[in-house]
Design an enzyme around this catalytic site. Structure first.
Site, PDB file in Angstrom:
ATOM      1  N   LYS A   1       0.672  -1.308  -0.192  1.00  0.00           N
ATOM      2  CA  LYS A   1      -0.114  -0.537   0.339  1.00  0.00           C
ATOM      3  C   LYS A   1       0.440   1.473   0.010  1.00  0.00           C
ATOM      4  O   LYS A   1       2.303   1.173   0.586  1.00  0.00           O
ATOM      5  CB  LYS A   1      -0.583   0.142   1.126  1.00  0.00           C
ATOM      6  CG  LYS A   1      -0.129   0.264   2.539  1.00  0.00           C
ATOM      7  CD  LYS A   1      -1.020  -0.141   3.923  1.00  0.00           C
ATOM      8  CE  LYS A   1       0.515  -0.476   5.179  1.00  0.00           C
ATOM      9  NZ  LYS A   1      -1.342  -0.774   6.481  1.00  0.00           N
TER      10      LYS A   1
ATOM     11  N   TYR B   1      13.226  31.458   6.050  1.00  0.00           N
ATOM     12  CA  TYR B   1      12.254  32.496   6.082  1.00  0.00           C
ATOM     13  C   TYR B   1      11.788  32.737   7.758  1.00  0.00           C
ATOM     14  O   TYR B   1      12.651  32.286   8.528  1.00  0.00           O
ATOM     15  CB  TYR B   1      10.799  31.250   6.338  1.00  0.00           C
ATOM     16  CG  TYR B   1       9.996  31.711   4.649  1.00  0.00           C
ATOM     17  CD1 TYR B   1      10.125  32.823   3.944  1.00  0.00           C
ATOM     18  CD2 TYR B   1      10.585  30.292   3.954  1.00  0.00           C
ATOM     19  CE1 TYR B   1       9.576  32.651   2.589  1.00  0.00           C
ATOM     20  CE2 TYR B   1      10.136  30.769   2.188  1.00  0.00           C
ATOM     21  CZ  TYR B   1       9.720  31.626   1.403  1.00  0.00           C
ATOM     22  OH  TYR B   1       9.531  31.724   0.726  1.00  0.00           O
TER      23      TYR B   1
HETATM   24  C1  LIG Z   1      -0.338  -1.845   7.148  1.00  0.00           C
HETATM   25  C2  LIG Z   1      -0.815  -3.115   7.524  1.00  0.00           C
HETATM   26  C3  LIG Z   1      -0.251  -4.177   7.932  1.00  0.00           C
HETATM   27  C4  LIG Z   1       1.400  -4.302   7.852  1.00  0.00           C
HETATM   28  O1  LIG Z   1       2.108  -3.583   9.225  1.00  0.00           O
HETATM   29  P1  LIG Z   1       3.428  -3.204   9.216  1.00  0.00           P
HETATM   30  O2  LIG Z   1       3.907  -2.592  10.643  1.00  0.00           O
HETATM   31  O3  LIG Z   1       4.098  -1.932   7.343  1.00  0.00           O
HETATM   32  O4  LIG Z   1       4.200  -4.300   8.930  1.00  0.00           O
HETATM   33  C5  LIG Z   1      -0.833  -4.909   8.171  1.00  0.00           C
HETATM   34  N1  LIG Z   1      -2.169  -5.313   8.042  1.00  0.00           N
HETATM   35  C6  LIG Z   1      -3.252  -4.548   7.686  1.00  0.00           C
HETATM   36  C7  LIG Z   1      -4.355  -4.725   8.077  1.00  0.00           C
HETATM   37  C8  LIG Z   1      -1.956  -3.250   7.761  1.00  0.00           C
HETATM   38  O5  LIG Z   1      -3.091  -2.511   7.314  1.00  0.00           O
END
Ligand SMILES: *Cc1c(COP(=O)(O)O)cnc(C)c1O
Length: 386
Positions: free
Chosen positions: A41, A269
């Site tokens: 993702k 700034y």
């Molecule tokens: C993002 C996510 C993960 C991965 O989590 P990490 O802490 O990055 O390993 C696993 N399960 C779900 C449902 C997620 O949304």
């Protein structure tokens, strides 16, 4: 500092395939018999979905790679465009308007309420084929999922709504504290999860059961379930005590300008910094518009130049950041490379160091890396892409 961008970029992100694959191997070894659902993702946590997909495929057999995990239907569609024909699980709740698109792309949805099950069944009827889903079980995350305590009540209703239209492929929960030192909150969530599973109708609902993110997969042997869902650990972010992966991403920027300034010269700034002596300042071609957190400079942020730490001065602008080069033993020239995250010589700035300085987590720093930064992929032997 070597320059794998071949000199064309003002700033860029390097992704070390060898390190990512060794991190994946560590998860696989820790997870034992569990298969993998690598989480790609958010553009593979900012590092590039397409190239990371290829790295994952090179490192795993088709048996080990059970699915790719994403958060959004559009990300699943992107995986299809990239040629991934395997299973794609969309873990965040999809808005009602996206179910038909998800069906067309052949995605597997995570569902959290009966309305969503019915909507997915409608989409299956429209598509004329069986669609798969997993039920999320809420054991304390509170952002999605059927209530763990009510499994005996919703379980049969989900099964009825799914009937001949949907394939109830499995169940999962998500841990809120698996990266923290204390094991008890995770133990408690796992207990609630297993108890809920025990109250579901026998059969397909329990076919593929999963709960482990990176932290649980690496730190909690035996919490694997049928599959594990690693994210941050693959990409080089710490998953808690004892779960420190190899660094994967480096953030580099060119020194665009070097200037000698007189005492009294102000910087940035708000003119929050004033030279107290004759100083040598370097202007780095990177700013918060590239995802470099603006809060980094006042929080003691540093860059590496010629293998040494130099301090950021003044406020970070959208496009540039100024560092004080005065204390370096040799004169640095415009065109050289500065490292904001990663290794240069014997020094390293970790993504977790940057994140903790600004009060956030490696996830946010990595996913915030901007589209203005080309991603440069270093193949496993350390040489550059052709
Ligand atoms: C993002 C996510 C993960 C991965 O989590 P990490 O802490 O990055 O390993 C696993 N399960 C779900 C449902 C997620 O949304």
């Amino acid at each position: 500092m070597s320059d794998p961008s071949t000199g064309v970029s003002r700033a860029w992100v390097e992704v070390d395939e060898g390190a990512l694959r060794r991190n994946l191997r560590r998860v696989r070894d820790a997870a034992g018999a569990s298969a993998l659902v690598p989480m790609l993702k958010a553009n593979a946590y900012g590092l590039g979905m397409g190239p990371v997909l290829e790295m994952v495929r090179r490192e795993t057999s088709s048996d080990e790679l059970w699915a790719i995990g994403v958060a959004a239907v559009a990300e699943g569609e992107e995986l299809r465009r990239l040629g991934w024909e395997g299973r794609v699980v969309v873990f965040s709740p999809a808005p009602p308007g996206e179910f038909d698109r998800a069906a067309r792309a052949g995605l597997t949805l995570a569902l959290s309420d009966l309305g969503a099950v019915q909507r997915w069944a409608d989409a299956a009827r429209g598509a004329g084929r069986l669609l798969a889903f997993h039920t999320e079980i809420d054991t304390g995350m509170g952002r999605a999922g059927f209530a763990a305590a009510d499994a005996a009540e919703w379980g049969p209703r989900v099964a009825r709504a799914a009937a001949d239209l949907l394939e109830w492929e499995g169940c999962f929960t998500h841990f809120h504290s698996a990266d923290e030192p204390a094991p008890e909150p995770t133990d408690e969530q796992q207990r609630l999860f297993l108890r809920a599973l025990g109250e579901l109708p026998p059969g397909p609902a329990r076919r593929v059961v999963h709960s482990a993110n990176s932290a649980a997969a690496v730190r909690r042997a035996g919490f694997g379930g049928d599959v594990v869902r690693p994210g941050i650990f693959l990409y080089g972010g710490s998953a808690g005590p004892g779960a420190v992966p190899e660094a994967v991403a480096s953030l580099r920027a060119r020194i665009a300008l070097v200037r000698e300034v007189e005492p009294g010269t102000t910087c940035g700034y708000g003119a929050t910094y004033t030279a107290r002596r004759r100083e040598r300042w370097g202007t780095l071609a990177i700013g918060y518009g590239d995802g470099l957190p603006r809060g980094l400079s006042p929080a003691g942020g540093e860059a590496l130049v010629r293998g040494r730490r130099v301090p950021m001065i003044g406020r970070i602008s959208m496009d540039v950041t100024v560092v004080d080069l005065t204390d370096l033993p040799e004169a640095v020239e415009a065109g050289e490379v500065a490292t904001l995250i990663g290794r240069d010589g014997g020094e390293t700035i970790k993504v977790d160091e940057v994140a903790s300085r600004v009060g956030t987590i490696a996830y946010e720093v990595l996913t915030g890396l901007g589209t203005r930064l080309p991603r440069v992929y270093l193949p496993p032997d350390g040489t550059r892409n052709p």
